[in-house]
Write a protein that holds these residues in place. Sequence first.
Motif, PDB file in Angstrom:
ATOM      1  N   PRO A  29       1.273 -12.178   7.472  1.00  0.00           N
ATOM      2  CA  PRO A  29       1.657 -11.297   8.019  1.00  0.00           C
ATOM      3  C   PRO A  29       2.062  -9.947   7.294  1.00  0.00           C
ATOM      4  N   ALA A  30       2.672 -10.244   5.936  1.00  0.00           N
ATOM      5  CA  ALA A  30       2.974  -9.184   5.152  1.00  0.00           C
ATOM      6  C   ALA A  30       1.582  -8.096   5.023  1.00  0.00           C
ATOM      7  N   VAL A  31       0.606  -8.821   4.805  1.00  0.00           N
ATOM      8  CA  VAL A  31      -0.620  -7.980   4.530  1.00  0.00           C
ATOM      9  C   VAL A  31      -0.934  -7.245   5.860  1.00  0.00           C
ATOM     10  N   LEU A  32      -0.867  -7.874   6.847  1.00  0.00           N
ATOM     11  CA  LEU A  32      -1.356  -7.421   8.347  1.00  0.00           C
ATOM     12  C   LEU A  32      -0.369  -6.272   8.499  1.00  0.00           C
ATOM     13  N   TRP A  33       0.935  -6.407   8.355  1.00  0.00           N
ATOM     14  CA  TRP A  33       2.039  -5.352   8.535  1.00  0.00           C
ATOM     15  C   TRP A  33       1.544  -4.176   7.611  1.00  0.00           C
ATOM     16  N   ALA A  34       1.249  -4.517   6.396  1.00  0.00           N
ATOM     17  CA  ALA A  34       0.898  -3.258   5.391  1.00  0.00           C
ATOM     18  C   ALA A  34      -0.423  -2.304   6.008  1.00  0.00           C
ATOM     19  N   GLY A  35      -1.339  -3.300   6.564  1.00  0.00           N
ATOM     20  CA  GLY A  35      -2.549  -2.768   7.291  1.00  0.00           C
ATOM     21  C   GLY A  35      -1.974  -1.929   8.466  1.00  0.00           C
ATOM     22  N   VAL A  36      -1.289  -2.377   9.274  1.00  0.00           N
ATOM     23  CA  VAL A  36      -0.795  -1.480  10.549  1.00  0.00           C
ATOM     24  C   VAL A  36      -0.322  -0.158  10.006  1.00  0.00           C
ATOM     25  N   VAL A  37       0.748  -0.455   8.978  1.00  0.00           N
ATOM     26  CA  VAL A  37       1.407   0.860   8.652  1.00  0.00           C
ATOM     27  C   VAL A  37       0.444   1.729   7.787  1.00  0.00           C
ATOM     28  N   ALA A  38      -0.221   1.185   7.139  1.00  0.00           N
ATOM     29  CA  ALA A  38      -1.393   1.982   6.407  1.00  0.00           C
ATOM     30  C   ALA A  38      -2.173   3.002   7.376  1.00  0.00           C
ATOM     31  N   VAL A  39      -2.515   2.336   8.603  1.00  0.00           N
ATOM     32  CA  VAL A  39      -3.629   3.114   9.592  1.00  0.00           C
ATOM     33  C   VAL A  39      -2.438   4.197   9.943  1.00  0.00           C
ATOM     34  N   ALA A  40      -1.120   3.642  10.187  1.00  0.00           N
ATOM     35  CA  ALA A  40      -0.040   4.812  11.234  1.00  0.00           C
ATOM     36  C   ALA A  40      -0.172   5.836  10.307  1.00  0.00           C
ATOM     37  N   VAL A  41       0.233   5.852   8.960  1.00  0.00           N
ATOM     38  CA  VAL A  41       0.508   6.822   8.050  1.00  0.00           C
ATOM     39  C   VAL A  41      -0.758   7.446   7.710  1.00  0.00           C
ATOM     40  N   ASP A  42      -2.045   7.263   7.939  1.00  0.00           N
ATOM     41  CA  ASP A  42      -3.265   7.628   7.443  1.00  0.00           C
ATOM     42  C   ASP A  42      -3.401   9.267   7.563  1.00  0.00           C
ATOM     43  N   PRO A  43      -2.977   9.718   8.841  1.00  0.00           N
ATOM     44  CA  PRO A  43      -3.202  11.213   9.045  1.00  0.00           C
ATOM     45  C   PRO A  43      -2.071  12.037   8.140  1.00  0.00           C
ATOM     46  N   LEU A  44      -0.928  11.513   7.881  1.00  0.00           N
ATOM     47  CA  LEU A  44      -0.077  12.246   6.975  1.00  0.00           C
ATOM     48  C   LEU A  44      -0.514  12.240   5.595  1.00  0.00           C
ATOM     49  N   ARG A  45      -1.044  10.878   5.023  1.00  0.00           N
ATOM     50  CA  ARG A  45      -1.789  10.700   3.806  1.00  0.00           C
ATOM     51  C   ARG A  45      -2.699  11.852   3.660  1.00  0.00           C
ATOM     52  N   ARG A  46      -3.666  12.141   4.562  1.00  0.00           N
ATOM     53  CA  ARG A  46      -4.676  13.104   4.435  1.00  0.00           C
ATOM     54  C   ARG A  46      -4.058  14.543   4.188  1.00  0.00           C
ATOM     55  N   LEU A  63       4.789   8.010   0.326  1.00  0.00           N
ATOM     56  CA  LEU A  63       4.863   7.370   1.866  1.00  0.00           C
ATOM     57  C   LEU A  63       5.492   5.903   1.721  1.00  0.00           C
ATOM     58  N   THR A  64       5.279   5.415   0.649  1.00  0.00           N
ATOM     59  CA  THR A  64       5.661   3.848   0.737  1.00  0.00           C
ATOM     60  C   THR A  64       7.367   3.966   0.540  1.00  0.00           C
ATOM     61  N   ALA A  65       7.849   4.785  -0.168  1.00  0.00           N
ATOM     62  CA  ALA A  65       9.167   5.101  -0.502  1.00  0.00           C
ATOM     63  C   ALA A  65       9.769   5.390   1.147  1.00  0.00           C
ATOM     64  N   ALA A  66       9.223   6.349   1.835  1.00  0.00           N
ATOM     65  CA  ALA A  66       9.657   6.935   3.025  1.00  0.00           C
ATOM     66  C   ALA A  66       9.522   5.726   4.256  1.00  0.00           C
ATOM     67  N   VAL A  67       8.497   4.845   4.028  1.00  0.00           N
ATOM     68  CA  VAL A  67       8.460   3.883   4.901  1.00  0.00           C
ATOM     69  C   VAL A  67       9.620   2.800   4.635  1.00  0.00           C
ATOM     70  N   ALA A  68       9.765   2.506   3.415  1.00  0.00           N
ATOM     71  CA  ALA A  68      10.925   1.528   2.964  1.00  0.00           C
ATOM     72  C   ALA A  68      12.139   2.244   3.608  1.00  0.00           C
ATOM     73  N   LEU A  69      12.443   3.483   3.514  1.00  0.00           N
ATOM     74  CA  LEU A  69      13.718   3.983   3.919  1.00  0.00           C
ATOM     75  C   LEU A  69      13.863   3.974   5.241  1.00  0.00           C
ATOM     76  N   LEU A  70      12.938   4.198   6.034  1.00  0.00           N
ATOM     77  CA  LEU A  70      12.733   4.033   7.348  1.00  0.00           C
ATOM     78  C   LEU A  70      13.348   2.730   7.999  1.00  0.00           C
ATOM     79  N   VAL A  71      13.143   1.661   7.460  1.00  0.00           N
ATOM     80  CA  VAL A  71      13.524   0.292   7.635  1.00  0.00           C
ATOM     81  C   VAL A  71      14.948   0.082   6.956  1.00  0.00           C
ATOM     82  N   VAL A  72      15.114   0.265   5.736  1.00  0.00           N
ATOM     83  CA  VAL A  72      16.284   0.149   5.200  1.00  0.00           C
ATOM     84  C   VAL A  72      17.459   0.745   5.618  1.00  0.00           C
TER      85      VAL A  72
END
Length: 359
Positions: A29-46, A63-72
Amino acid sequence: MESRQMAARIALAIILALAAGWIGFAFIPAVLWAGVVAVAVDPLRRKMLGRLPGHHATVAGILTAAVALLVVVPLAMALTSALLEARGIAAWYAATTANGVPVPAWLSHIPWASERAIVWWQTHLSTPEGAAEQLRRLNADTILAHTKVVGQNVMHRAVIFGFSMTTLFFLIRDRDEVVQQLRLGATRAFGPAGERIGGQILASVRGTIDGLVLVGLAQGVIMAIAYAFAGVPHPILLGLLTGIGAMVPFGLLVVMLVALTLLLIKGAIVAAVVIGAFGFVLNFVADHWVRPQLIGGSTSLPFMWVLIGIVGGVETIGLLGLFVGPAVMAASILVWRDFIDRQPASPPQPGTPPAPANP
């Protein structure tokens, strides 16, 4: 000899895949969640790489720190509010056992059953003895056991969350290499259809993110403003919970019932009716017009199949099913369409000479 070696390779690959899945099953589940979030932030990454070319690790870290803050940050807000509410609950408990709970004014406005409800309240809650008797029914051992279970779940989910963030960093940093390997593997395994299936899965995940996450957060912001105007306690926290609940089918209505209950306890019946009607209309518009366009349009699926994927995914694997369910449905429908669109070979006509063999 070569066929035996090929069969041995396939058997070894299957055994190793099963062993790897068994060892890392808890972290799937952790890997799948990471994949879903990676797809979501891909336009911002580009976009960020356009301004910081070559700095893949830096962009991945930001981007990883921003996602973590959005959860924490929301979790910290909820925990702080829970601690404050716990003090209020302790004070309410002491006052209730000492003085009882007076009959609220809104109870008399309940149609058909108001008199019976008032009599029950006066008998069981209005006096200190009755209120203390009702509160004593709460088993302290049961509460302690539930607290331990919650603590264990929090620790487990914290570990999974940390692993998800670590996986997300590497997926964002090495995105191009990962996508290239997946594309080559899908093409070798399934031919040209493999790349189309992969593209359909990515489109489904992006459409689901737009239709569920972004629309849900927008609903949460709108309802938070409505809660504040209506005088609902803790409108920001309830708006956050509403946004999260709106990502799940009928979740907004469940959280909204909590807000309506708080308004009824305060005696604000008109405000409760207005908030209930407004929330119902907002949820109806989002579920019947906005989400079908965003999700169904990106996946080329009828929204009925999308809804089956969402609800069935949540029922099967929890919140992760919000994204995995529609992706599986989209890939399945694509395979089915490829199968029925494939033209069967026409039988040779009588008297037609056979086609010459290729040299």
